[in-house]
Scaffold this active site. Structure first.
Site, PDB file in Angstrom:
ATOM      1  N   GLY A 163     168.994  94.154  43.638  1.00 31.86           N
ATOM      2  CA  GLY A 163     168.694  94.413  45.051  1.00 31.86           C
ATOM      3  C   GLY A 163     169.065  95.805  45.515  1.00 31.86           C
ATOM      4  NE  ARG A 190     170.493  99.356  72.201  1.00 33.82           N
ATOM      5  CZ  ARG A 190     169.301  98.801  72.363  1.00 33.82           C
ATOM      6  NH1 ARG A 190     168.988  98.232  73.495  1.00 33.82           N
ATOM      7  NH2 ARG A 190     168.441  98.799  71.397  1.00 33.82           N
ATOM      8  CE  LYS A 211     168.574  97.316  82.856  1.00 36.18           C
ATOM      9  NZ  LYS A 211     167.825  97.993  81.796  1.00 36.18           N
ATOM     10  CG  ASP A 267     163.550 101.944  79.944  1.00 37.18           C
ATOM     11  OD1 ASP A 267     164.536 102.700  79.970  1.00 37.18           O
ATOM     12  OD2 ASP A 267     163.638 100.702  80.076  1.00 37.18           O
TER      13      ASP A 267
HETATM   14  C1  R5P Z   1     168.861 100.381  79.327  1.00 36.60           C
HETATM   15  O1  R5P Z   1     169.877 100.991  79.561  1.00 36.60           O
HETATM   16  C2  R5P Z   1     167.707 101.019  78.639  1.00 36.60           C
HETATM   17  O2  R5P Z   1     167.324 102.197  79.313  1.00 36.60           O
HETATM   18  C3  R5P Z   1     166.527 100.082  78.524  1.00 36.60           C
HETATM   19  O3  R5P Z   1     166.028  99.780  79.820  1.00 36.60           O
HETATM   20  C4  R5P Z   1     166.875  98.797  77.830  1.00 36.60           C
HETATM   21  O4  R5P Z   1     167.600  99.059  76.638  1.00 36.60           O
HETATM   22  C5  R5P Z   1     165.606  98.037  77.484  1.00 36.60           C
HETATM   23  O5  R5P Z   1     165.960  96.863  76.821  1.00 36.60           O
HETATM   24  P1  R5P Z   1     165.039  95.569  76.900  1.00 36.60           P
HETATM   25  O6  R5P Z   1     163.665  95.962  76.470  1.00 36.60           O
HETATM   26  O7  R5P Z   1     165.706  94.633  75.923  1.00 36.60           O
HETATM   27  O8  R5P Z   1     165.115  95.082  78.296  1.00 36.60           O
END
Ligand code: R5P
Length: 295
Positions: A36, A92, A185, A214
Site C-alpha cells: 500500500g 482550519r 451567520k 465565499d
Molecule cells: C466559513 O468560515 C467559510 O468561509 C465557509 O463559509 C464555510 O467553510 C463553508 O462551509 P460549508 O460549505 O460546510 O457551509
C-alpha cells in the site's frame, strides 16, 4: 523551468505551465507497492532547473504525495523548488483550541516548506498560516479570477455569507464596481448555519442578480442557507461563487437546486471549476524568481 503536477492539480498545473511561457510540463509516474505504500517517480532533466511543483492537499494521500514529490525534485538536482499548494488542507485547525490538540495548519506548513525554496497558496483560511511556512511564502487570491468571469455578466450585488468574508465581498465589489453586503451567520453545527440580513442592505433586492462570494464550499450548508434567505427577498438570480470548491457528498446538487449558476476556481477539480487562478499564481512565481538571487 519545469512545472510538475501532483495528481490533485493536473489541470491547474498545466495552465500554470502555459502562463509561465509554455515551459515543460510533467506528470509523475505513481504506483502503490503491494503493502500500500506510495511510489513516485518524476521524469525529465531537472538538474540545475527551477521547478514549480503543484499539488493541492485535499487529504492525507495528497499530502504524502506532495512530500515525496518534493524530495524527488530535490534528489534530481533542481536549482530552485517553488511549491504551489493551491488548496491547503488542514487549514482550519490553525491553533490549539483544546489542550492536547496540534496546530495542524502550522505543523503541515513547516513540513511542506522543508524542501521548498518558496511556497505559494491561494486564499488560506487564516492569514497567519502564511508565516508558518518558514520560507518565502505568498498568497494568491481567487477573487480576481472569479471577477474576470463575472465581468461578462450583469451583477447587482456581492454577498458574503458571513462577516469573516467582508473583505472578499468588498474586494470583488471594487473589481466589478458594484455594492456588497455581509450576512450575519450563526453556526449551529459543522453542517448547519443560520443566516440573517444585516439591518441595512445597499440596494433593494427584488429582481436583482446577487452573487454569493465565499472562500470555500465544503458541505454546502452555508451557501444553501444564504440562497434560501436571498430567494425569500425575491431576488431575480443567484450565483454561488467560491475559491475552493470541495463540494462534499451531495453539496453540488443541493446548491444547484437553489441557485442559477455555481462558479469556483480551479484550486480543486470539481464541476463548477470555471475560473482559473493560473495567471495569478504564475505572476507570483515569476516575480519571486526574478527577485530572489540564486544561492
Ligand atoms: C466559513 O468560515 C467559510 O468561509 C465557509 O463559509 C464555510 O467553510 C463553508 O462551509 P460549508 O460549505 O460546510 O457551509
Amino acid at each position: 523551468m519545469h512545472v510538475i503536477a501532483g495528481t490533485a492539480s493536473t489541470s491547474l498545473a498545466e495552465r500554470i505551465s502555459r502562463e509561465l511561457g509554455n515551459v515543460p510540463f510533467g506528470l509523475p509516474f505513481l504506483k502503490r507497492f503491494p503493502d500500500g505504500e506510495l511510489y513516485v517517480r518524476i521524469g525529465g532533466q531537472l538538474s540545475g532547473e527551477d521547478v514549480v511543483l503543484v499539488q493541492s492537499t485535499r487529504n492525507d494521500q495528497d499530502l504524502l504525495e506532495l512530500l515525496l514529490l518534493e524530495d524527488a525534485v530535490r534528489q534530481s538536482g533542481a536549482r530552485r523548488l517553488i511549491v504551489v499548494v493551491p488548496y491547503f488542507g488542514y487549514a482550519r485547525q490553525d491553533q490549539v483550541f483544546f489542550p492536547g490538540e496540534p496546530a495542524s495548519a502550522q505543523a503541515l506548513a513547516q513540513h511542506i516548506a522543508l524542501e521548498a525554496d518558496a511556497v505559494v497558496s491561494v486564499d488560506l483560511h487564516s492569514g497567519h498560516t502564511l508565516k508558518a511556512f518558514t520560507k518565502p511564502a505568498f498568497e494568491a487570491s481567487g477573487i480576481p479570477a472569479i471577477a474576470r468571469l463575472l465581468r461578462q455578466r450583469p451583477v447587482d450585488l456581492l454577498v458574503s455569507p458571513d462577516k469573516g468574508g467582508t473583505d472578499r465581498a468588498r474586494r470583488m465589489g471594487q473589481l466589478l464596481d458594484r455594492p456588497w453586503v455581509a450576512l450575519e451567520k450563526h453556526r449551529i453545527d459543522s453542517e448547519h448555519v443560520e443566516l440573517e440580513l444585516p439591518n441595512s442592505v445597499p440596494i433593494a433586492l427584488e429582481g436583482k442578480h446577487v452573487v454569493i462570494v465565499d472562500d470555500v464550499i465544503s458541505t454546502g450548508g452555508t451557501i444553501v442557507e444564504a440562497a434560501r434567505l436571498l430567494a425569500k427577498q425575491r431576488v431575480g438570480a443567484i450565483t454561488a461563487s467560491c475559491t475552493h470548491g470541495l463540494f462534499l457528498r451531495d453539496a453540488f446538487e443541493r446548491i444547484k437546486a437553489v441557485t442559477d449558476e455555481i462558479f469556483s476556481t480551479d484550486t480543486l477539480a470539481n464541476p463548477a471549476e470555471k475560473a482559473s487562478v493560473a495567471p495569478d499564481i504564475a505572476q507570483i512565481v515569476k516575480r519571486h524568481l526574478a527577485d530572489s538571487p540564486l544561492g
